[in-house]
Design a protein around this motif. Structure first.
Motif, PDB file in Angstrom:
ATOM      1  N   VAL A 125       3.773   5.084  -0.794  1.00  0.00           N
ATOM      2  CA  VAL A 125       4.797   4.710  -1.759  1.00  0.00           C
ATOM      3  C   VAL A 125       4.415   3.877  -2.776  1.00  0.00           C
ATOM      4  N   LEU A 126       4.466   4.244  -4.015  1.00  0.00           N
ATOM      5  CA  LEU A 126       4.304   3.256  -5.163  1.00  0.00           C
ATOM      6  C   LEU A 126       5.445   2.419  -5.444  1.00  0.00           C
ATOM      7  N   ALA A 127       5.311   1.329  -6.131  1.00  0.00           N
ATOM      8  CA  ALA A 127       6.424   0.508  -6.420  1.00  0.00           C
ATOM      9  C   ALA A 127       7.212   1.297  -7.432  1.00  0.00           C
ATOM     10  N   ALA A 128       8.783   1.292  -7.408  1.00  0.00           N
ATOM     11  CA  ALA A 128       9.504   1.714  -8.329  1.00  0.00           C
ATOM     12  C   ALA A 128       9.632   0.906  -9.598  1.00  0.00           C
ATOM     13  N   SER A 129       9.055   1.347 -10.582  1.00  0.00           N
ATOM     14  CA  SER A 129       8.754   0.499 -11.837  1.00  0.00           C
ATOM     15  C   SER A 129       9.320   0.899 -13.100  1.00  0.00           C
ATOM     16  N   TYR A 130       9.977   1.832 -13.359  1.00  0.00           N
ATOM     17  CA  TYR A 130      10.500   2.476 -14.432  1.00  0.00           C
ATOM     18  C   TYR A 130      11.357   1.096 -15.296  1.00  0.00           C
ATOM     19  N   TYR A 131      12.227   0.525 -14.290  1.00  0.00           N
ATOM     20  CA  TYR A 131      12.949  -0.561 -15.078  1.00  0.00           C
ATOM     21  C   TYR A 131      12.269  -1.938 -14.664  1.00  0.00           C
ATOM     22  N   LYS A 132      11.177  -2.059 -14.973  1.00  0.00           N
ATOM     23  CA  LYS A 132      10.202  -3.216 -14.570  1.00  0.00           C
ATOM     24  C   LYS A 132      10.887  -4.609 -15.214  1.00  0.00           C
ATOM     25  N   ALA A 133      11.107  -4.387 -16.479  1.00  0.00           N
ATOM     26  CA  ALA A 133      11.815  -5.694 -17.263  1.00  0.00           C
ATOM     27  C   ALA A 133      13.036  -6.086 -16.464  1.00  0.00           C
ATOM     28  N   LEU A 134      13.690  -5.258 -15.826  1.00  0.00           N
ATOM     29  CA  LEU A 134      14.881  -5.777 -15.104  1.00  0.00           C
ATOM     30  C   LEU A 134      14.855  -6.135 -13.737  1.00  0.00           C
ATOM     31  N   ASP A 138      12.942   0.400   6.229  1.00  0.00           N
ATOM     32  CA  ASP A 138      14.081   0.036   7.214  1.00  0.00           C
ATOM     33  C   ASP A 138      14.611   1.638   7.372  1.00  0.00           C
ATOM     34  N   ALA A 139      14.696   2.501   6.271  1.00  0.00           N
ATOM     35  CA  ALA A 139      15.362   3.641   6.385  1.00  0.00           C
ATOM     36  C   ALA A 139      14.394   4.962   6.496  1.00  0.00           C
ATOM     37  N   SER A 140      13.083   4.594   6.514  1.00  0.00           N
ATOM     38  CA  SER A 140      12.249   6.007   6.519  1.00  0.00           C
ATOM     39  C   SER A 140      11.948   6.361   7.952  1.00  0.00           C
ATOM     40  N   PRO A 141      11.762   7.495   8.334  1.00  0.00           N
ATOM     41  CA  PRO A 141      11.523   7.950   9.461  1.00  0.00           C
ATOM     42  C   PRO A 141       9.861   7.830   9.806  1.00  0.00           C
ATOM     43  N   LEU A 142       9.142   7.746   8.612  1.00  0.00           N
ATOM     44  CA  LEU A 142       7.707   7.687   8.492  1.00  0.00           C
ATOM     45  C   LEU A 142       7.149   6.155   8.308  1.00  0.00           C
ATOM     46  N   PRO A 143       6.225   5.814   8.779  1.00  0.00           N
ATOM     47  CA  PRO A 143       5.781   4.494   8.637  1.00  0.00           C
ATOM     48  C   PRO A 143       5.094   4.489   6.981  1.00  0.00           C
ATOM     49  N   ILE A 144       5.451   3.453   6.449  1.00  0.00           N
ATOM     50  CA  ILE A 144       5.083   3.132   5.053  1.00  0.00           C
ATOM     51  C   ILE A 144       3.493   2.732   4.860  1.00  0.00           C
ATOM     52  N   ILE A 145       3.097   3.335   3.782  1.00  0.00           N
ATOM     53  CA  ILE A 145       1.553   2.740   3.324  1.00  0.00           C
ATOM     54  C   ILE A 145       1.899   2.293   1.880  1.00  0.00           C
ATOM     55  N   ILE A 146       1.625   1.178   1.420  1.00  0.00           N
ATOM     56  CA  ILE A 146       1.981   0.838   0.218  1.00  0.00           C
ATOM     57  C   ILE A 146       0.835   1.131  -0.531  1.00  0.00           C
ATOM     58  N   TYR A 147       1.130   1.808  -1.882  1.00  0.00           N
ATOM     59  CA  TYR A 147       0.170   2.496  -2.799  1.00  0.00           C
ATOM     60  C   TYR A 147       0.155   1.488  -3.898  1.00  0.00           C
ATOM     61  N   ASN A 148      -0.609   0.556  -4.132  1.00  0.00           N
ATOM     62  CA  ASN A 148      -0.976  -0.437  -5.329  1.00  0.00           C
ATOM     63  C   ASN A 148      -1.819   0.128  -6.185  1.00  0.00           C
ATOM     64  N   ILE A 208       5.831  -1.037   7.931  1.00  0.00           N
ATOM     65  CA  ILE A 208       4.841  -0.903   6.951  1.00  0.00           C
ATOM     66  C   ILE A 208       3.410  -1.094   7.593  1.00  0.00           C
ATOM     67  N   VAL A 209       2.682  -0.020   7.330  1.00  0.00           N
ATOM     68  CA  VAL A 209       1.473  -0.126   8.377  1.00  0.00           C
ATOM     69  C   VAL A 209       0.253  -0.133   7.490  1.00  0.00           C
ATOM     70  N   GLY A 210       0.141  -0.227   6.315  1.00  0.00           N
ATOM     71  CA  GLY A 210      -1.187  -0.208   5.562  1.00  0.00           C
ATOM     72  C   GLY A 210      -0.782  -0.361   3.942  1.00  0.00           C
ATOM     73  N   CYS A 211      -1.997  -0.455   3.106  1.00  0.00           N
ATOM     74  CA  CYS A 211      -1.920  -0.524   1.697  1.00  0.00           C
ATOM     75  C   CYS A 211      -3.058   0.298   1.205  1.00  0.00           C
ATOM     76  N   LYS A 212      -2.958   1.052   0.102  1.00  0.00           N
ATOM     77  CA  LYS A 212      -4.170   1.357  -0.434  1.00  0.00           C
ATOM     78  C   LYS A 212      -4.277   0.592  -1.828  1.00  0.00           C
ATOM     79  N   PHE A 213      -5.298   0.188  -1.937  1.00  0.00           N
ATOM     80  CA  PHE A 213      -5.760  -0.801  -3.104  1.00  0.00           C
ATOM     81  C   PHE A 213      -6.295   0.008  -4.250  1.00  0.00           C
ATOM     82  N   THR A 214      -5.746   0.647  -4.924  1.00  0.00           N
ATOM     83  CA  THR A 214      -6.398   1.257  -6.182  1.00  0.00           C
ATOM     84  C   THR A 214      -6.539   0.194  -7.359  1.00  0.00           C
ATOM     85  N   CYS A 215      -6.051  -1.105  -7.125  1.00  0.00           N
ATOM     86  CA  CYS A 215      -6.049  -2.117  -8.122  1.00  0.00           C
ATOM     87  C   CYS A 215      -7.508  -2.325  -8.143  1.00  0.00           C
ATOM     88  N   GLY A 216      -8.353  -2.142  -6.999  1.00  0.00           N
ATOM     89  CA  GLY A 216      -9.986  -2.409  -7.054  1.00  0.00           C
ATOM     90  C   GLY A 216     -10.227  -3.872  -6.918  1.00  0.00           C
TER      91      GLY A 216
END
Length: 326
Positions: free
Chosen positions: A129-138, A153-163, A187-195
């Motif tokens: 899951v990527l961060a929701a960012s369309y309204y970043k300024a708000l 909290d609501a997902s039946p799947l564990p979440i991997i953060i996509y940074n 929340i079980v992990g993160c993909k660090f595409t930030c490098g």
């Protein structure tokens, strides 16, 4: 030409019959999505065969609908078809325990949770899951923290953060935020595409039980650096072209053969630079040239010119030649 694969007779792999597959350290490949060249219709047959080729190469797991998977070009029905085709191919070809990660990113908490539920029903084990960012300024200072918590909290799947800052208006989650989110039980992990390998090191080192939150490099060109920094492997698109090479780097590191691992990492990094420059257009072009299948991305992404095709072929050649020795 399609990827060659041979499988035993199809086996049953329903959601009810199969418990969630374990997310463990290793090499995960975010698969490209395949389309018929003339119609741009989804090519489900090649999606399945490609998944089998990667599994047979020894990768740990697959991810569908990552950045290279063109999820933004797919209808909801097509997204589900791609998930189902991938899971069915793995189950029917002797890989029922291979975990399947699915990209479930949207611009609202509600829609993100909906995608997680649909992915679960289609056979996914984890949601990327990527961060929701369309309204970043708000967004407020804690908006992204709350977004991930609400989704988890609501997902039946564990979440991997996509940074992936480039895909979310430059929003880059820092190590403090990721460490805080890592405490959430779903929340079980993160993909660090930030490098940022320093960030990987800080987040990995902060885990009391590392196996409960895995830190994955987001690109093959820093596989070894990720592992040295305490990371758990990679989720990298270059694995579509050279899965065995990615696995080889991690195997050599695990065996303590750092000099050999570094030599293979050099080859992988040079090949991945071509992938980084060309994106999914370049990866598909190189696959078409060197592997005999790949096709094109959906419009409006361009179809490579002759010059572009030659450039991509040359950029990936060293890596492909090495891959064929393994």
């Amino acid at each position: 030409m399609s990827p060659v694969s041979t499988c035993p007779k199809e086996a049953s792999g329903s959601r009810k019959a199969q418990a969630r597959r374990q997310l463990r350290a290793g090499i995960y490949v975010p698969t490209v999505c395949f389309f018929e060249k003339e119609t741009e219709n989804l090519d489900v047959q090649t999606i399945g065969k490609h998944a089998i080729r990667l599994a047979q190469a020894g990768v740990t797991g697959l991810a569908v609908h990552g950045s290279n998977g063109e999820a933004v070009h797919l209808s909801n029905e097509e997204r589900l078809s791609a998930i189902e085709a991938t899971r069915k191919a793995l189950d029917s070809c002797g890989f029922p325990n291979m975990p399947l990660i699915v990209g479930c990113s949207a611009q609202s908490t509600r829609e993100t949770v909906k995608l997680c539920n649909q992915a679960y029903a289609a056979g996914a084990d984890y949601a990327l899951v990527l961060a929701a960012s369309y309204y970043k300024a708000l967004l407020q200072s804690d908006s992204i923290l709350q977004f991930y918590r609400d989704v988890a909290d609501a997902s039946p799947l564990p979440i991997i953060i996509y940074n992936y800052p480039a895909a979310v208006s430059g929003l880059d989650l820092d190590s403090d935020t990721l460490i805080t989110l890592s405490r959430h039980p779903n929340i079980v992990g993160c993909k660090f595409t930030c490098g940022n390998t320093g960030k990987i090191n800080r987040v990995a080192a902060a885990q009391e039980e590392p196996a409960q939150f895995l830190c994955f490099g987001g690109s093959g060109d820093f596989t070894l650096q990720t592992l040295v920094g305490g990371g758990s492997g990679i989720i990298g698109g270059i694995g579509n072209v050279a899965p065995k090479t990615c696995v080889r780097v991690m195997d050599l590191y695990s065996q303590g053969k750092l000099k050999e691992a570094s030599r293979v990492q050099d080859i992988l990094a040079r090949g991945d630079w071509a992938a980084i420059q060309g994106g999914v257009v370049g990866i598909k072009s190189a696959m078409e040239t060197h592997l005999g299948y790949g096709g094109f991305a959906r419009k409006p992404l361009p179809r490579p010119t002759g010059v572009m095709t030659e450039t991509y072929a040359k950029g990936f050649k060293e890596l492909v030649d090495f891959e064929r020795t393994l």
